[in-house]
Design a protein around this motif. Structure first.
Motif, short mmCIF file in Angstrom:
data_model
loop_
_atom_site.label_atom_id
_atom_site.label_comp_id
_atom_site.label_asym_id
_atom_site.label_seq_id
_atom_site.Cartn_x
_atom_site.Cartn_y
_atom_site.Cartn_z
N LYS A 173 0.84 -1.20 0.00
CA LYS A 173 0.00 0.00 0.00
C LYS A 173 0.87 1.25 0.00
N ASP A 174 0.22 2.40 -0.18
CA ASP A 174 0.94 3.67 -0.10
C ASP A 174 1.46 3.88 1.31
N ARG A 175 2.46 4.75 1.45
CA ARG A 175 3.13 4.96 2.73
C ARG A 175 2.16 5.34 3.83
N ASP A 176 1.17 6.21 3.53
CA ASP A 176 0.28 6.67 4.59
C ASP A 176 -0.72 5.60 5.04
N ALA A 177 -0.78 4.48 4.35
CA ALA A 177 -1.66 3.38 4.74
C ALA A 177 -0.90 2.24 5.42
N GLN A 178 0.40 2.42 5.60
CA GLN A 178 1.21 1.38 6.22
C GLN A 178 1.25 1.56 7.74
N GLY A 231 14.70 10.41 -1.93
CA GLY A 231 13.67 10.04 -0.97
C GLY A 231 13.51 11.08 0.12
N THR A 232 12.27 11.29 0.55
CA THR A 232 11.99 12.31 1.57
C THR A 232 11.24 11.74 2.76
N GLY A 233 11.30 10.42 2.95
CA GLY A 233 10.66 9.80 4.09
C GLY A 233 11.49 9.94 5.35
N THR A 234 11.23 9.07 6.31
CA THR A 234 11.91 9.16 7.60
C THR A 234 13.42 9.17 7.45
N GLN A 235 13.97 8.28 6.64
CA GLN A 235 15.42 8.18 6.51
C GLN A 235 16.02 9.29 5.67
N GLY A 236 15.22 9.89 4.78
CA GLY A 236 15.74 10.94 3.94
C GLY A 236 15.81 12.29 4.61
N ARG A 237 15.03 12.47 5.65
CA ARG A 237 14.87 13.81 6.22
C ARG A 237 16.07 14.29 7.02
N HIS A 261 6.98 14.02 -2.90
CA HIS A 261 5.96 14.40 -1.92
C HIS A 261 6.25 15.80 -1.38
N PRO A 262 5.38 16.77 -1.62
CA PRO A 262 5.63 18.14 -1.17
C PRO A 262 5.88 18.24 0.33
N GLU A 263 5.10 17.48 1.13
CA GLU A 263 5.30 17.56 2.57
C GLU A 263 6.65 16.97 2.97
#
Length: 334
Positions: free
Chosen positions: A89-94, A147-153, A175-177
């Protein structure tokens, strides 16, 4: 009952929640030093880091890991569990849950059980930054994070901590956010720095001395070996690098070859094989093995989590939390 008891016992467990850990102030340099120390202790033979156990259903909708280890410099034994659901699923549904339980191997008493998400969000980019410090070509000046998720930030702030001469910071993200979060974290640690958001990943990769791939499994980005400039270092954390960057690298370094063989199967060739590792990272960071041999060689580095680094950083957080009176005492064994 809240707070940490003055004298630990074998009846209670100290729980450190997400909010407890979020309020603890720790510098990026402190994190890097803690992780580096864990690698050096492991190389010295004073710590134990067995291969992780993995469970994954046939349809691949979830994955879970269990990792046991011992930190010999701290005399701490710990187990980390990790469970992610909704990989299809998409990241926000995990859903993702990870926890670390620490035991004092001198007294035999439990130290703490904590949410391990912040530990992982700091440990992983710190390892990437150490890999970059040891393996990047001399005079490296540009970095690309995918990547802009947890590890990218936090990837860029940690890279600047170990490679302060980087003067071009590039980011590939959709992802803009997430892009906003990367900028926010960067400016929080380095107020005078900004990141260049790139859309032509091939051109950006060709201009980067260091490429750190942290994207999720659904990313359309897959940097190929021929895109990389001579001397480039590519670090794989999540996704964003094609298998060719591994198979055609001049040198392959892994935090753990055994871990890479378990979790890096998506980088296998058409025969399902991974190339051998030229060196593991603990002896490299300890100065006992060669990392980079020449300025022009392209190096592939595989960053997989070793539980000894989680134990070291988790213990550091536990020390800081206890000093601040954080946590909840649970009468678990009464």
């Amino acid at each position: 009952m809240t707070g940490i008891p003055t004298v630990p016992d074998d009846k209670h467990l100290r729980i450190l929640s997400t909010s407890d850990l979020a309020g603890i102030d720790i510098s990026l340099a402190d994190v890097v030093d803690t992780v580096q120390g864990a690698y050096r202790t492991l190389h010295a033979g004073e710590s134990d880091n067995p291969r992780k156990l993995t469970v994954k259903p046939r349809d691949g909708h979830s994955v879970s890991y269990a990792m046991l280890g011992r930190d010999g410099s701290r005399d701490v034994v710990a187990i980390k569990t990790s469970y992610k659901h909704g990989l299809d699923k998409d990241r926000d549904a995990q859903h993702y849950y990870t926890a670390l339980t620490l035991y004092d191997d001198v007294t035999g008493l439990p130290l703490a059980m904590m949410d391990c998400s912040r530990i992982g969000s700091l440990r992983t980019p710190a390892v990437s930054a150490l890999l970059a410090r040891e393996l990047a070509a001399p005079g490296a000046r540009s970095a690309l994070v995918i990547g802009t998720g947890t590890q990218g930030r936090l990837a860029l702030p940690f890279l600047l901590t170990t490679l302060p001469d980087l003067d071009r910071l590039m980011l590939s993200g959709t992802h803009p956010e997430g892009i906003a979060a990367v900028r926010e974290r960067l400016r929080a640690h380095f107020p005078d720095r900004d990141v260049e958001v790139v859309t032509d990943v091939r051109s950006a990769a060709a201009e980067a001395d260091v490429v750190v791939a942290t994207a999720g499994p659904h990313t359309p980005v897959a940097v190929e070996a021929e895109w990389l400039r001579p001397g480039a270092l590519s670090v794989l954390v999540g996704h964003g690098l094609a298998p060719s960057t591994l198979h055609r690298a001049d040198r392959v370094i892994a935090t753990s070859e055994a871990q890479m063989n378990v979790t890096g199967t998506d980088m296998a060739d058409d025969d399902g094989k991974l190339p051998p590792v030229d060196a593991e990272f603990p002896p490299v960071v300890a100065g006992a093995a060669v990392g980079r041999r020449s300025p022009g060689e392209r190096i592939f580095a595989y960053n997989s989590g070793l539980v000894v680094t989680d134990i070291a950083l988790g213990h550091r957080f536990a020390q800081l939390a206890i000093a601040q009176g954080l946590g909840t005492e649970v009468p678990l064994w009464q």
